[in-house]
Design an enzyme around this catalytic site. Structure first.
Site, PDB file in Angstrom:
ATOM      1  N   ASN A   9       0.875  -1.175   0.000  1.00  0.00           N
ATOM      2  CA  ASN A   9       0.000   0.000   0.000  1.00  0.00           C
ATOM      3  C   ASN A   9       0.912   1.225   0.000  1.00  0.00           C
ATOM      4  O   ASN A   9       1.495   1.563   1.026  1.00  0.00           O
ATOM      5  CB  ASN A   9      -0.886  -0.031   1.258  1.00  0.00           C
ATOM      6  N   TRP A  10       1.001   1.846  -1.165  1.00  0.00           N
ATOM      7  CA  TRP A  10       1.917   2.996  -1.283  1.00  0.00           C
ATOM      8  C   TRP A  10       1.397   4.242  -0.562  1.00  0.00           C
ATOM      9  O   TRP A  10       2.106   5.203  -0.419  1.00  0.00           O
ATOM     10  CB  TRP A  10       2.137   3.339  -2.763  1.00  0.00           C
ATOM     11  N   LYS A  11       0.115   4.207  -0.166  1.00  0.00           N
ATOM     12  CA  LYS A  11      -0.505   5.402   0.433  1.00  0.00           C
ATOM     13  C   LYS A  11      -0.268   6.596  -0.494  1.00  0.00           C
ATOM     14  O   LYS A  11      -0.262   6.423  -1.709  1.00  0.00           O
ATOM     15  CB  LYS A  11       0.004   5.617   1.861  1.00  0.00           C
ATOM     16  N   HIS A  95      -9.489   1.316   4.973  1.00  0.00           N
ATOM     17  CA  HIS A  95      -8.218   1.503   5.683  1.00  0.00           C
ATOM     18  C   HIS A  95      -8.444   2.456   6.862  1.00  0.00           C
ATOM     19  O   HIS A  95      -9.242   3.386   6.768  1.00  0.00           O
ATOM     20  CB  HIS A  95      -7.152   2.076   4.729  1.00  0.00           C
ATOM     21  N   GLU A  97      -6.836   4.859   7.915  1.00  0.00           N
ATOM     22  CA  GLU A  97      -6.625   6.282   7.613  1.00  0.00           C
ATOM     23  C   GLU A  97      -7.872   6.882   6.962  1.00  0.00           C
ATOM     24  O   GLU A  97      -8.189   8.051   7.170  1.00  0.00           O
ATOM     25  CB  GLU A  97      -5.374   6.433   6.731  1.00  0.00           C
ATOM     26  N   GLU A 167      -5.221  -4.663  10.812  1.00  0.00           N
ATOM     27  CA  GLU A 167      -4.181  -3.651  10.988  1.00  0.00           C
ATOM     28  C   GLU A 167      -4.434  -2.896  12.291  1.00  0.00           C
ATOM     29  O   GLU A 167      -5.254  -1.968  12.319  1.00  0.00           O
ATOM     30  CB  GLU A 167      -4.201  -2.656   9.823  1.00  0.00           C
ATOM     31  N   GLY A 173       2.713   2.570  10.781  1.00  0.00           N
ATOM     32  CA  GLY A 173       3.663   3.666  10.593  1.00  0.00           C
ATOM     33  C   GLY A 173       4.391   4.072  11.862  1.00  0.00           C
ATOM     34  O   GLY A 173       5.052   5.102  11.912  1.00  0.00           O
ATOM     35  N   SER A 211       3.631  -1.904  10.372  1.00  0.00           N
ATOM     36  CA  SER A 211       5.079  -1.962  10.579  1.00  0.00           C
ATOM     37  C   SER A 211       5.688  -3.334  10.277  1.00  0.00           C
ATOM     38  O   SER A 211       6.585  -3.791  10.985  1.00  0.00           O
ATOM     39  CB  SER A 211       5.445  -1.500  11.997  1.00  0.00           C
ATOM     40  N   GLY A 232       2.989  -1.027   4.249  1.00  0.00           N
ATOM     41  CA  GLY A 232       3.044   0.401   3.948  1.00  0.00           C
ATOM     42  C   GLY A 232       4.472   0.823   3.613  1.00  0.00           C
ATOM     43  O   GLY A 232       4.977   0.577   2.512  1.00  0.00           O
ATOM     44  N   GLY A 233       5.140   1.440   4.576  1.00  0.00           N
ATOM     45  CA  GLY A 233       6.465   2.023   4.347  1.00  0.00           C
ATOM     46  C   GLY A 233       7.456   1.107   3.646  1.00  0.00           C
ATOM     47  O   GLY A 233       8.155   1.531   2.717  1.00  0.00           O
TER      48      GLY A 233
HETATM   49  P1  13P Z   1       3.195   0.561   7.661  1.00  0.00           P
HETATM   50  O1  13P Z   1       3.709  -0.751   7.102  1.00  0.00           O
HETATM   51  O2  13P Z   1       3.914   1.750   7.123  1.00  0.00           O
HETATM   52  O3  13P Z   1       3.103   0.522   9.159  1.00  0.00           O
HETATM   53  O4  13P Z   1       1.683   0.706   7.125  1.00  0.00           O
HETATM   54  C1  13P Z   1       0.794  -0.338   7.296  1.00  0.00           C
HETATM   55  C2  13P Z   1      -0.442  -0.030   6.547  1.00  0.00           C
HETATM   56  O5  13P Z   1      -1.218   0.829   6.931  1.00  0.00           O
HETATM   57  C3  13P Z   1      -0.702  -0.778   5.289  1.00  0.00           C
HETATM   58  O6  13P Z   1      -1.994  -0.551   4.822  1.00  0.00           O
END
Ligand code: 13P
Length: 253
Positions: A9-11, A95, A97, A167, A173, A211, A232-233
């Protein structure tokens, strides 16, 4: 049997030039990894670019959101049938967010999941608790409450065709990952709940997100009810994303 699945997930990250190198490196590395379904979910504006770059690579494309309505006067929204045009196999819905910043609730997320399924796109439905809820020992009731809200909105058939991503919000993050035991306990609870509600619990992929990094992925994926990760990251660097995909490939089921 459930195939391991790793989705990036590149966000809200990406840029035309940078994507070219990143996607080429991921596609090249992914060609050497067997038995794992790999997907990348970039921002909408890069779907066309990634559709072209990923063609024939075996790495699937996904979006990070989609509208519950099929088309119409919904300024700023992107419809699920539009995602079909770019061969999106997946769409992330709900998600945390989006729940937190854009006030999406289970009823809306369920409608988005249903719209995705009606377009032949697999929804990756996100659920998870806040730190305060975990500390109040409410994790199980929060997660099963979210599942019930999704079931009420989307129905059995849709939920049975989804991927569910657990999640924990406090792990996203933050560099603070759920321990494999914590994550497994919630995943087992999710699978139990699905079975109790006549949803094909054994077949449904359950991903962990929050994470996930190359150094903790193997332990997480080794858990009986964790079928892969939503990353994510670490999905923004080819080397770390591929290491995580390799960790999923090594899991002996
Ligand atoms: P991180 O891996 O950056 O913690 O993000 C997780 C996430 O929200 C994937 O959708």
């Amino acid at each position: 049997m459930r195939q391991p699945f790793v989705a990036g997930n590149w966000k809200m990250h990406g840029a035309l030039e940078r994507n070219r190198g990143l996607v080429a490196d991921i596609a090249e590395g992914a060609a050497e990894i067997d038995g794992v379904q790999i997907a990348i979910c970039p921002p909408f504006v890069y779907l066309d670019q990634l559709h072209a770059l990923l063609g024939g690579s075996g790495v699937a494309l996904g979006a990070q959101n989609g509208c519950a309505e099929p088309e119409g006067a919904f300024t700023g929204e992107v419809a699920m049938p539009m995602l079909q045009d770019f061969a999106c196999r997946y769409v992330i819905v709900g998600h945390s967010e989006r729940r937190q910043y854009y006030h999406e609730d289970d009823a809306l997320v369920g409608r988005k999941a249903a719209r995705a399924v009606s377009c032949g796109i697999t929804p990756i439905i996100c659920i998870g608790e806040t730190l305060a809820q975990r500390e109040a020992e409410a994790t199980e009731s929060v997660v099963t409450g979210q599942l019930q809200g999704l079931l009420d909105s989307a129905g059995h058939e849709v939920l049975g065709k989804a991927v569910i991503a657990y999640e924990p919000i406090w792990a996203i993050g933050t560099g603070r990952t759920a321990t494999p035991e914590q994550a497994q306990a919630v995943h087992a609870g999710i699978r139990r709940w699905l079975g109790e509600h006549d949803i094909a619990a054994d077949a449904l992929p359950l991903l962990y997100g929050g994470s996930v990094k190359p150094d903790n992925a193997a332990e997480l994926f080794a858990q009986a009810d964790i079928d892969g990760g939503l990353i994510g990251g670490a999905s923004l660097e080819a080397a770390s994303f591929l290491d995580i995909c390799r960790a999923a490939a090594r899991v002996d089921r």
